[in-house]
Design a protein around this motif. Structure first.
Motif, PDB file in Angstrom:
ATOM      1  N   ARG A  15       1.001  -0.597  -0.256  1.00  0.00           N
ATOM      2  CA  ARG A  15       0.063   0.228   0.009  1.00  0.00           C
ATOM      3  C   ARG A  15       1.348   1.281   0.153  1.00  0.00           C
ATOM      4  O   ARG A  15       1.665   1.753   0.950  1.00  0.00           O
ATOM      5  CB  ARG A  15      -0.678  -0.141   1.945  1.00  0.00           C
ATOM      6  N   THR A  16       0.363   2.045  -0.902  1.00  0.00           N
ATOM      7  CA  THR A  16       1.194   3.518  -0.977  1.00  0.00           C
ATOM      8  C   THR A  16       0.039   4.685  -1.166  1.00  0.00           C
ATOM      9  O   THR A  16      -0.192   4.991  -2.811  1.00  0.00           O
ATOM     10  CB  THR A  16       2.908   3.498  -2.344  1.00  0.00           C
ATOM     11  N   GLY A  17      -0.147   5.279  -0.095  1.00  0.00           N
ATOM     12  CA  GLY A  17      -1.190   5.541   0.664  1.00  0.00           C
ATOM     13  C   GLY A  17      -2.911   5.334  -0.176  1.00  0.00           C
ATOM     14  O   GLY A  17      -2.773   4.143   0.098  1.00  0.00           O
ATOM     15  N   VAL A  22       0.472  -4.627  -6.601  1.00  0.00           N
ATOM     16  CA  VAL A  22      -0.025  -5.650  -6.354  1.00  0.00           C
ATOM     17  C   VAL A  22       1.250  -7.148  -7.627  1.00  0.00           C
ATOM     18  O   VAL A  22       1.084  -8.177  -6.515  1.00  0.00           O
ATOM     19  CB  VAL A  22      -1.444  -5.992  -7.170  1.00  0.00           C
ATOM     20  N   THR A  23       1.251  -6.449  -8.262  1.00  0.00           N
ATOM     21  CA  THR A  23       2.644  -6.929  -9.200  1.00  0.00           C
ATOM     22  C   THR A  23       4.068  -6.164  -9.535  1.00  0.00           C
ATOM     23  O   THR A  23       3.755  -5.143  -9.085  1.00  0.00           O
ATOM     24  CB  THR A  23       1.523  -7.179 -10.383  1.00  0.00           C
ATOM     25  N   LEU A  24       5.101  -6.856 -10.302  1.00  0.00           N
ATOM     26  CA  LEU A  24       6.055  -5.960 -10.568  1.00  0.00           C
ATOM     27  C   LEU A  24       5.848  -4.959 -11.019  1.00  0.00           C
ATOM     28  O   LEU A  24       6.943  -3.973 -10.998  1.00  0.00           O
ATOM     29  CB  LEU A  24       7.061  -7.665 -11.056  1.00  0.00           C
ATOM     30  N   GLY A  28       6.933  -1.472 -10.122  1.00  0.00           N
ATOM     31  CA  GLY A  28       7.754  -0.691 -11.746  1.00  0.00           C
ATOM     32  C   GLY A  28       7.186   0.772 -11.870  1.00  0.00           C
ATOM     33  O   GLY A  28       7.931   1.611 -12.021  1.00  0.00           O
ATOM     34  N   GLU A  29       6.461   0.637 -12.195  1.00  0.00           N
ATOM     35  CA  GLU A  29       5.508   1.879 -12.598  1.00  0.00           C
ATOM     36  C   GLU A  29       5.057   3.054 -11.836  1.00  0.00           C
ATOM     37  O   GLU A  29       5.613   3.952 -11.838  1.00  0.00           O
ATOM     38  CB  GLU A  29       4.186   1.600 -13.546  1.00  0.00           C
ATOM     39  N   TYR A  30       5.068   3.107 -10.268  1.00  0.00           N
ATOM     40  CA  TYR A  30       5.134   3.216  -9.095  1.00  0.00           C
ATOM     41  C   TYR A  30       6.130   4.390  -9.091  1.00  0.00           C
ATOM     42  O   TYR A  30       6.547   5.611  -9.458  1.00  0.00           O
ATOM     43  CB  TYR A  30       4.753   2.432  -8.357  1.00  0.00           C
ATOM     44  N   ILE A  31       8.140   3.530  -9.283  1.00  0.00           N
ATOM     45  CA  ILE A  31       8.535   4.008  -9.411  1.00  0.00           C
ATOM     46  C   ILE A  31       8.968   4.426 -10.694  1.00  0.00           C
ATOM     47  O   ILE A  31       9.842   6.145 -10.370  1.00  0.00           O
ATOM     48  CB  ILE A  31      10.086   2.786  -9.049  1.00  0.00           C
TER      49      ILE A  31
END
Length: 62
Positions: A15-17, A22-24, A28-31
């Motif tokens: 959980r980020t805010g 759920v997936t790699l 990756g998209e978050y980073i």
């Protein structure tokens, strides 16, 4: 059958805010969406390297 590559799921979602990774690919998209100046920070570099290794078949398998 276990998902492979970027579709591989985390054992426990992150959980980020208001977002849940759920997936790699989600991670990756978050980073990648982080501000450019953060990409050079060693912690983010290590996180992306770990994601790439896991997507390429490394890491723990169940």
């Amino acid at each position: 059958m276990t998902e492979r590559g970027w579709g591989r799921r985390f054992e426990d979602p992150i959980r980020t805010g208001d977002r849940v990774l759920v997936t790699l690919l989600d991670a990756g998209e978050y980073i990648v969406a982080r501000p450019k100046k953060e990409h050079a920070v060693p912690e983010w570099q290590a996180a992306m390297e770990a994601l790439i290794l896991a997507a390429e078949g490394g890491g723990r398998e169940h």
